[in-house]
Design an enzyme around this catalytic site. Structure first.
Site, PDB file in Angstrom:
ATOM      1  CB  THR A 157       1.926 114.944  66.829  1.00  0.00           C
ATOM      2  OG1 THR A 157       1.088 114.537  67.907  1.00  0.00           O
ATOM      3  CG2 THR A 157       1.093 115.061  65.564  1.00  0.00           C
TER       4      THR A 157
ATOM      5  CG  ASN B 188      -2.395 106.944  74.120  1.00  0.00           C
ATOM      6  OD1 ASN B 188      -2.337 106.027  73.310  1.00  0.00           O
ATOM      7  ND2 ASN B 188      -3.370 107.846  74.100  1.00  0.00           N
TER       8      ASN B 188
ATOM      9  CB  SER C  96       7.110 113.289  73.120  1.00  0.00           C
ATOM     10  OG  SER C  96       6.653 114.583  73.434  1.00  0.00           O
ATOM     11  CB  ALA C  97      10.849 116.906  75.297  1.00  0.00           C
ATOM     12  CG  HIS C  98       5.022 116.913  76.556  1.00  0.00           C
ATOM     13  ND1 HIS C  98       3.807 116.611  77.123  1.00  0.00           N
ATOM     14  CD2 HIS C  98       4.925 116.558  75.253  1.00  0.00           C
ATOM     15  CE1 HIS C  98       3.005 116.107  76.200  1.00  0.00           C
ATOM     16  NE2 HIS C  98       3.659 116.066  75.063  1.00  0.00           N
TER      17      HIS C  98
ATOM     18  CD  GLN D  15       1.950 108.120  77.013  1.00  0.00           C
ATOM     19  OE1 GLN D  15       2.451 108.105  78.141  1.00  0.00           O
ATOM     20  NE2 GLN D  15       1.205 109.120  76.589  1.00  0.00           N
TER      21      GLN D  15
ATOM     22  CB  THR E  80      15.183 128.340  63.495  1.00  0.00           C
ATOM     23  OG1 THR E  80      15.538 129.100  62.335  1.00  0.00           O
ATOM     24  CG2 THR E  80      16.164 128.612  64.619  1.00  0.00           C
TER      25      THR E  80
ATOM     26  CB  CYS F 169      -3.898 114.186  71.896  1.00  0.00           C
ATOM     27  SG  CYS F 169      -2.366 113.824  72.781  1.00  0.00           S
TER      28      CYS F 169
END
Length: 388
Positions: free
Chosen positions: A72, A155, A203-205, A183, A242, A330
């Protein structure tokens, strides 16, 4: 209860063992990557390795990888009218996108509403390229510079969009091209060079990394969207704050694993999906398979039992030990009629009953069989309820 069956990888994938190990190891890296002491340099080295690994997944330039908190934020970072190329301002006048984009694109951009054009899709959910041609020509004639944003794979349905063709058309009219590949990356080839895109969100997840990390990958590192989060000099001044070093390390490890197994996993996962779809359509002809005849992700099925609300199906299957989704994951748990299916012209009675199955790296050979068993347990009651 028997061991559950997880078929909701499009919402989030279980963390891969390699990613878990990388995350735990990075938790012992104490330094801030912006610090110049030894600990800071160690944290920087972890991020540099992950940056190269994430870039390799999409055949991008490591110098163009901007780490974010997820897909996002990556989308919102790209979808701004304010760019620079090197030191020169590059102002964009209009955002052109499709009606089936994720809410992170349709509602997450930084363009004024009157400077956004949403284009139609066909009955299979693919962008109408003739509409893109017309929009690009019209804006070019008016002296407008456009940003085109088109997802690589949907998605909800898994439908693959003609991103390479759209990029060629965009560049022919002097526009920039962004793709939301959240996706797609790690589930199908997603080469930035082959697609010809200027910016890509991932996206990582979704690929088995940890939540809390994503990336905006920029083909030309000199191209700089105005930071969504201005702050310090992190990410070469392109994203303040950070960096989440443990999640970034896990992202890199997941990218390596997904890239190494991409070709074999496409074949394996597509076979699991085909087996389940075939069995479901044979035993329960009342189920409607949406977009079964168009190129889509190998892991995704979109089905509907007309007359039974999607949330009823999701809850019934959950109680039977099978995790699936309705629409996008989401939406804070709310199930509403899908804007994607509405844009495709799917009748409301079918659209309101649509749900999604999505396999992934952790899906085993027996998952399709066990998922079929869950349907066998719940379908008689659902069909009786529908008849009543």
């Amino acid at each position: 209860m028997n061991e559950r069956i997880y078929l909701d990888h499009n919402a989030t994938a279980p963390v891969r063992p390699e990613a878990r190990s990388a995350l735990l190891e990075a938790l012992d890296t104490t330094g801030n990557g912006s610090s110049v002491h030894g600990e800071g340099r160690a944290a920087r080295a972890v991020m540099d390795l992950a940056r190269a690994r994430v870039a390799a997944l999409v055949e991008g330039d490591p110098a163009g990888v901007v780490f974010t908190s997820g897909g996002t934020e990556a989308n919102a970072s790209a979808l701004t009218p304010d760019y620079r190329r090197g030191e020169e301002p590059l102002a964009l006048d209009v955002l052109i996108t499709s009606a089936v984009e994720h809410a992170a694109v349709l509602r997450g951009h930084r363009f004024p509403a009157e400077r956004v054009e949403v284009l139609p899709v066909d009955a299979r959910g693919r962008l109408r390229l003739e509409a893109l041609d017309a929009a690009l020509a019209r804006h070019a004639e008016a002296g407008h510079r456009a940003l085109v944003s088109l997802m690589l794979a949907n998605n909800e349905t898994g439908v693959i969009q003609p991103v390479a063709e759209a990029a060629q058309r965009a560049h022919a009219h002097g526009a920039l091209m962004h793709t939301d590949a959240v996706q797609a990356a790690g589930r199908m080839p997603a080469s930035m060079a082959a697609l010809g895109v200027d910016l890509m969100s991932i996206s990582a997840h979704k690929i088995g990394g940890a939540p809390g990390a994503g990336a905006l990958v920029i083909a030309d590192p000199d191209l700089r969207p105005a930071p969504l989060l201005p702050g310090g000099g992190q990410e070469r001044g392109r994203r303040g704050g950070t960096e989440n070093v443990p999640a970034i390390a896990a992202f890199g490890a997941a990218a390596v694993s997904a890239r190494a197994s991409l070709e074999s996993e496409q074949i394996r996962i597509a076979a699991l999906r085909a087996r389940l779809e075939s069995a479901l359509r044979c035993e329960f002809p009342e189920l409607v398979l949406l977009v079964g005849d168009v190129d889509r992700l190998p892991n995704t099925s979109c089905l509907s039992l007309p007359g039974v609300p999607a949330e009823t199906m999701v809850i019934a299957l959950d109680l039977a030990g099978l995790a699936v989704s309705a629409g996008s994951a989401c939406s804070s748990g709310k199930v509403a009629a899908s804007h994607v299916l509405a844009a495709m012209g799917v009748p409301e009675r079918i659209a309101r009953s649509a749900f999604r199955l999505s396999f992934g790296w952790s899906s085993g050979e027996d998952d399709a069989h066990r998922a079929l068993g869950a349907f066998r347990r719940v379908m008689p009651g659902l069909l009786r309820r529908r008849a009543a």
